[in-house]
Design a protein around this motif. Sequence first.
Motif, short mmCIF file in Angstrom:
data_model
loop_
_atom_site.label_atom_id
_atom_site.label_comp_id
_atom_site.label_asym_id
_atom_site.label_seq_id
_atom_site.Cartn_x
_atom_site.Cartn_y
_atom_site.Cartn_z
N CYS A 14 13.49 5.28 -7.04
CA CYS A 14 13.30 6.63 -6.50
C CYS A 14 12.92 6.66 -5.02
O CYS A 14 13.00 7.72 -4.39
N HIS A 15 12.44 5.55 -4.46
CA HIS A 15 11.94 5.54 -3.08
C HIS A 15 12.54 4.39 -2.28
O HIS A 15 12.79 3.32 -2.80
N THR A 16 12.71 4.62 -0.97
CA THR A 16 13.08 3.59 -0.01
C THR A 16 11.91 3.41 0.95
O THR A 16 11.04 4.28 1.06
N LEU A 17 11.88 2.28 1.65
CA LEU A 17 10.78 1.97 2.55
C LEU A 17 11.19 1.83 4.01
O LEU A 17 10.37 1.99 4.90
N GLU A 18 12.43 1.51 4.25
CA GLU A 18 12.87 1.16 5.59
C GLU A 18 12.93 2.38 6.50
O GLU A 18 13.32 3.47 6.09
N GLU A 19 12.57 2.18 7.76
CA GLU A 19 12.65 3.24 8.75
C GLU A 19 14.10 3.74 8.83
O GLU A 19 15.03 2.96 8.93
N GLY A 20 14.29 5.04 8.73
CA GLY A 20 15.61 5.64 8.83
C GLY A 20 16.41 5.64 7.54
O GLY A 20 17.50 6.20 7.51
N ALA A 21 15.90 5.02 6.49
CA ALA A 21 16.64 4.99 5.21
C ALA A 21 16.64 6.39 4.59
O ALA A 21 15.78 7.22 4.86
N SER A 22 17.62 6.61 3.75
CA SER A 22 17.78 7.90 3.09
C SER A 22 16.71 8.11 2.02
O SER A 22 16.15 7.16 1.49
N ASN A 23 16.47 9.37 1.71
CA ASN A 23 15.65 9.72 0.56
C ASN A 23 16.47 9.44 -0.69
O ASN A 23 17.70 9.40 -0.65
N LYS A 24 15.81 9.25 -1.78
CA LYS A 24 16.46 9.14 -3.08
C LYS A 24 15.94 10.32 -3.89
O LYS A 24 15.79 11.42 -3.34
N ILE A 25 15.63 10.12 -5.14
CA ILE A 25 15.01 11.17 -5.95
C ILE A 25 13.66 11.54 -5.34
O ILE A 25 13.25 12.69 -5.34
N GLY A 26 12.97 10.53 -4.80
CA GLY A 26 11.72 10.73 -4.08
C GLY A 26 11.95 10.49 -2.60
O GLY A 26 13.00 9.98 -2.20
N PRO A 27 10.98 10.84 -1.77
CA PRO A 27 11.16 10.68 -0.33
C PRO A 27 11.14 9.22 0.12
O PRO A 27 10.53 8.37 -0.54
N ASN A 28 11.78 8.95 1.26
CA ASN A 28 11.63 7.67 1.93
C ASN A 28 10.16 7.58 2.33
O ASN A 28 9.58 8.54 2.83
N LEU A 29 9.55 6.43 2.12
CA LEU A 29 8.11 6.29 2.34
C LEU A 29 7.73 5.73 3.71
O LEU A 29 6.55 5.63 4.02
N TYR A 30 8.72 5.41 4.55
CA TYR A 30 8.39 4.86 5.86
C TYR A 30 7.54 5.87 6.63
O TYR A 30 7.88 7.05 6.72
N GLY A 31 6.43 5.43 7.16
CA GLY A 31 5.54 6.30 7.93
C GLY A 31 4.61 7.15 7.09
O GLY A 31 3.93 8.03 7.61
N MET A 32 4.55 6.89 5.79
CA MET A 32 3.77 7.75 4.89
C MET A 32 2.29 7.81 5.23
O MET A 32 1.63 8.81 4.96
N PHE A 33 1.73 6.76 5.84
CA PHE A 33 0.31 6.75 6.16
C PHE A 33 0.02 7.45 7.49
O PHE A 33 -1.13 7.73 7.79
N SER A 34 1.05 7.73 8.28
CA SER A 34 0.83 8.36 9.58
C SER A 34 1.27 9.82 9.63
O SER A 34 1.05 10.49 10.62
N ARG A 35 1.88 10.30 8.56
CA ARG A 35 2.23 11.72 8.51
C ARG A 35 1.42 12.37 7.39
O ARG A 35 0.87 11.69 6.54
N GLY A 36 1.38 13.64 7.35
CA GLY A 36 0.67 14.33 6.29
C GLY A 36 1.36 14.16 4.94
O GLY A 36 2.54 13.82 4.86
N VAL A 37 0.61 14.38 3.90
CA VAL A 37 1.16 14.35 2.54
C VAL A 37 2.18 15.47 2.42
O VAL A 37 1.97 16.58 2.91
N ALA A 38 3.30 15.19 1.79
CA ALA A 38 4.39 16.16 1.57
C ALA A 38 4.91 16.73 2.89
O ALA A 38 5.29 17.89 2.97
N ALA A 39 4.94 15.87 3.92
CA ALA A 39 5.34 16.34 5.25
C ALA A 39 6.64 15.74 5.75
O ALA A 39 6.99 15.95 6.91
#
Length: 129
Positions: free
Chosen positions: A37-62
Amino acid sequence: MKIAMIAGTALAFSQAASAEEADLEKGAKVFKKCQACHTLEEGASNKIGPNLYGMFSRGVAAKEDFRYSDAMTEKAGEIGSWNEENLAEYLENPRKYVPGTNMAFAGLRKESDRTNLIAYLKQETGAAE
């Protein structure tokens, strides 16, 4: 495996048992449960869930190009941004932490799995210090 001497007795304990000493290799293995459901790489596409790259530096659900559930969007105002503590609580039982979330994953019951996964996510999503 680490060995500690307490009162002259050798006690073995897992490195993952301590939040300070996560095992990134084990975290990568735990992430295999997430990668459908998730990808990690910078610039990768979302899947069923969001791409998680940068998740700690942006707001939740942002993540701008992903549509979050109303429940997650509402909880985002309360959480602010992901950190080790709130992410661990979420990963233990996503539906309990965010009632109404679209995330179908039941959660990670083992604290060591959550600790290792979070350390791996921090490394792989650009948050490692």
